[in-house]
Write a protein that holds these residues in place. Structure first.
Motif, PDB file in Angstrom:
ATOM      1  N   GLY A  52     -59.120  31.773  13.504  1.00 50.42           N
ATOM      2  CA  GLY A  52     -57.806  32.410  13.484  1.00 50.42           C
ATOM      3  C   GLY A  52     -56.994  32.108  14.734  1.00 50.42           C
ATOM      4  O   GLY A  52     -57.528  31.698  15.770  1.00 50.42           O
ATOM      5  N   ARG A  53     -55.677  32.336  14.645  1.00 56.78           N
ATOM      6  CA  ARG A  53     -54.788  32.148  15.780  1.00 56.78           C
ATOM      7  C   ARG A  53     -55.054  33.243  16.810  1.00 56.78           C
ATOM      8  O   ARG A  53     -55.279  34.398  16.479  1.00 56.78           O
ATOM      9  CB  ARG A  53     -53.334  32.210  15.319  1.00 56.78           C
ATOM     10  N   THR A  54     -55.009  32.885  18.085  1.00 54.28           N
ATOM     11  CA  THR A  54     -55.264  33.825  19.163  1.00 54.28           C
ATOM     12  C   THR A  54     -54.129  34.835  19.287  1.00 54.28           C
ATOM     13  O   THR A  54     -52.963  34.464  19.374  1.00 54.28           O
ATOM     14  CB  THR A  54     -55.449  33.076  20.497  1.00 54.28           C
ATOM     15  N   ILE A  55     -54.495  36.117  19.292  1.00 55.56           N
ATOM     16  CA  ILE A  55     -53.544  37.191  19.561  1.00 55.56           C
ATOM     17  C   ILE A  55     -53.563  37.478  21.064  1.00 55.56           C
ATOM     18  O   ILE A  55     -52.531  37.565  21.695  1.00 55.56           O
ATOM     19  CB  ILE A  55     -53.905  38.467  18.777  1.00 55.56           C
ATOM     20  N   CYS A  56     -54.756  37.642  21.631  1.00 49.28           N
ATOM     21  CA  CYS A  56     -54.951  37.888  23.061  1.00 49.28           C
ATOM     22  C   CYS A  56     -56.290  37.292  23.486  1.00 49.28           C
ATOM     23  O   CYS A  56     -57.201  37.152  22.671  1.00 49.28           O
ATOM     24  CB  CYS A  56     -55.010  39.384  23.379  1.00 49.28           C
ATOM     25  N   ILE A  57     -56.381  36.982  24.747  1.00 48.26           N
ATOM     26  CA  ILE A  57     -57.659  36.607  25.332  1.00 48.26           C
ATOM     27  C   ILE A  57     -57.777  37.352  26.653  1.00 48.26           C
ATOM     28  O   ILE A  57     -56.850  37.354  27.462  1.00 48.26           O
ATOM     29  CB  ILE A  57     -57.827  35.080  25.513  1.00 48.26           C
ATOM     30  N   PHE A  58     -58.874  38.059  26.821  1.00 46.12           N
ATOM     31  CA  PHE A  58     -59.154  38.785  28.053  1.00 46.12           C
ATOM     32  C   PHE A  58     -60.070  37.909  28.896  1.00 46.12           C
ATOM     33  O   PHE A  58     -61.117  37.454  28.422  1.00 46.12           O
ATOM     34  CB  PHE A  58     -59.820  40.126  27.738  1.00 46.12           C
ATOM     35  N   VAL A  59     -59.664  37.682  30.126  1.00 45.34           N
ATOM     36  CA  VAL A  59     -60.388  36.756  30.989  1.00 45.34           C
ATOM     37  C   VAL A  59     -60.821  37.460  32.266  1.00 45.34           C
ATOM     38  O   VAL A  59     -60.114  38.339  32.775  1.00 45.34           O
ATOM     39  CB  VAL A  59     -59.553  35.505  31.317  1.00 45.34           C
TER      40      VAL A  59
END
Length: 126
Positions: free
Chosen positions: A114-121
């Motif tokens: 799926g398309r990224t909504i958010c990424i926590f890094v």
């Protein structure tokens, strides 16, 4: 109990509480459901990361986010390459600080492609 089972139980309790309060105040079911939808529904669908912090509603609707191993997210010259192969640029608004220092990836429908909504890094070393 799994995270999804806990989330389902919280949502059920929430719905029951709203229905009881509505019944006490003599509101019809339609009014109760409309109020729930407009004002209260998002709280029923947020869910927590395994470390206990909540994914924000802007990223997650109850099943979109999950932790991912750091090895599955690559840092390159252009940004973060997530497991689907999509590149999320470092200055992209979807990049968030991870409260637990681990990678978490939120995609539409929680799908691996799926398309990224958010990424926590995690914090970057300088």
């Amino acid at each position: 109990m799994s995270g999804r089972a806990i989330q389902a139980a919280k949502a059920l309790i929430y719905w029951l509480a709203v229905l009881v309060v509505g019944a006490v105040f003599g509101l019809g079911l339609g009014k109760i459901l409309a109020a729930l939808w407009l004002f209260l529904m998002p709280a029923a669908f947020a869910h927590d990361a395994p470390a206990g912090w909540s994914y924000p509603l802007s990223c997650c609707s109850g099943y979109d986010c999950r932790p991912v191993r750091g090895a599955s997210v690559k840092e390159g010259a252009d940004g973060y390459t997530v497991p689907s192969g999509e590149i999320v640029r470092y200055r992209d608004a979807r990049v968030r600080d991870s409260p637990d220092g681990e990678f978490h990836w939120c995609t539409i429908g929680g799908k691996d492609d799926g398309r990224t909504i958010c990424i926590f890094v995690p914090p970057r070393a300088y």
